[in-house]
Enzyme design. Structure first.
Site, PDB file in Angstrom:
ATOM      1  N   TYR A  64       8.808   5.609 -13.476  1.00 49.59           N
ATOM      2  CA  TYR A  64       7.601   4.790 -13.476  1.00 49.59           C
ATOM      3  C   TYR A  64       8.070   3.353 -13.657  1.00 49.59           C
ATOM      4  CZ  TYR A  64       3.101   2.885 -14.982  1.00 49.59           C
ATOM      5  OH  TYR A  64       1.956   2.131 -15.101  1.00 49.59           O
ATOM      6  N   ASP A  68       6.263   6.391  -9.084  1.00 45.69           N
ATOM      7  CA  ASP A  68       5.507   5.164  -8.837  1.00 45.69           C
ATOM      8  C   ASP A  68       6.490   4.008  -8.974  1.00 45.69           C
ATOM      9  OD1 ASP A  68       3.905   2.940  -8.844  1.00 45.69           O
ATOM     10  OD2 ASP A  68       2.604   3.589 -10.473  1.00 45.69           O
TER      11      ASP A  68
END
EC number: 3.1.11.2
Length: 310
Positions: free
Chosen positions: A164, A203
């Site tokens: 992330y 992400d």
């Protein structure tokens, strides 16, 4: 990644144009354009070199694990049935994990990383059907690792890294930090790749090219589409890695993985492609498909799935 404006770290990309500014400027009475939606094509289960896919990996930014579970995210996971499930932005300490996910018999090997300093912030997870050879947390630098952003699992034929990536934040106040992260993370990945090829998923908080978001012109100075962040991703690719989706679908527009909750962005498909499977060059011959599951609900991101022959 872009979020609702009221958030701090995650609010940035949600504050980007995302089509809302342009919509406000439209003259009264002008018919709105019909949204162009992306339809995920049928799965390709054979690689270019003729091998059948034998590894299925799904990645999903869940925007809060507990809320996602309540929204029946696990029902979709069970239908998708990946060999490995990677989650980002779990926002949940290990002690507060929902029993619905900690008790999943389908994935006996579960790994969690969370922020050391802030509750309800960041966090990643990896759930595996088969036990990895080894699992590590972070990238070996304290300034990055305290936020719980990376898990790396070693398997016989490859490393799997779920990440992330830090958001540059509202007003780009974390852009300098993001640039440092990009350099350090790239060095970490190159170090792994020298030992064994890798899959990076998660992400990555950047729309690399103009084709990767609906409104590039209005977002050049917004987190997720700054020249610095885009260049950081370019340098990652130049270091010997490949964006699997663009390898297979180089000209596919309107294929997004994130939509702000505001202004009905998802129904209009005003989005960004922020979630990726990035592969070492050595794994490319076994690439079968890279999917965007944009009909799956439960978060402001949709899941993505990789089919690989290893």
């Amino acid at each position: 990644m872009p979020k609702r404006a009221k958030k701090n770290e995650e609010g940035v990309d949600g504050e980007a144009d995302n089509g809302t500014a342009a919509a406000k400027k439209e003259k009264k009475g002008k018919e709105p354009e019909a949204p162009i939606l992306y339809e995920d094509p049928p799965e390709k289960l054979t690689s270019k070199d003729g091998r059948a896919a034998n590894m299925k990996i799904t990645s999903w930014n869940v925007d809060g694990l507990r809320a996602w579970v309540k929204k029946n995210g696990l029902d979709w996971v069970r239908k998708e049935d990946p060999d490995i499930l990677c989650l980002q932005e779990t926002k949940c300490a290990e002690k507060a994990l929902p029993a619905d996910i900690t008790g999943m018999p389908e994935y006996p090997h579960k790994y969690w990383a969370g922020s050391e300093d802030k509750e309800g912030y960041s966090g990643v997870a990896m759930l595996c059907k088969t036990e990895p050879l080894n699992v590590t947390y972070g990238i070996g630098k304290e300034e990055h690792d305290k936020e719980g952003r990376v898990i790396t699992a070693e398997f016989p034929d490859f490393f799997l890294v779920t990440a992330y990536v830090p958001n540059a934040s509202r007003g780009l106040v974390r852009l300098d930090y993001r640039k440092t992260w990009d350099v350090d993370f790239r060095a970490y990945l190159c170090g792994l790749d020298a030992r064994k090829p890798l899959v990076l998923c998660g992400d990555l908080n950047v729309a690399h090219q103009e084709i990767d978001l609906k409104n590039p012109k209005g977002n050049r100075k917004n987190a997720g589409f700054t020249p610095e962040e885009r260049e950081g991703f370019t340098q990652l690719l130049e270091a010997g890695f490949t964006d699997s989706f663009r390898e297979l679908y180089p000209d596919q527009a309107y294929a997004y993985t994130f939509w702000t909750y505001m202004m009905n962005a998802r129904s209009k498909n005003v989005g960004w492609r922020l979630d990726y499977f990035v592969l070492s060059s050595a794994l490319l011959p076994g690439l079968c498909d890279s999917k965007i599951r944009n009909t799956a609900m439960g978060s402001d991101h949709c899941p993505i799935t990789l089919f690989l022959a290893v």
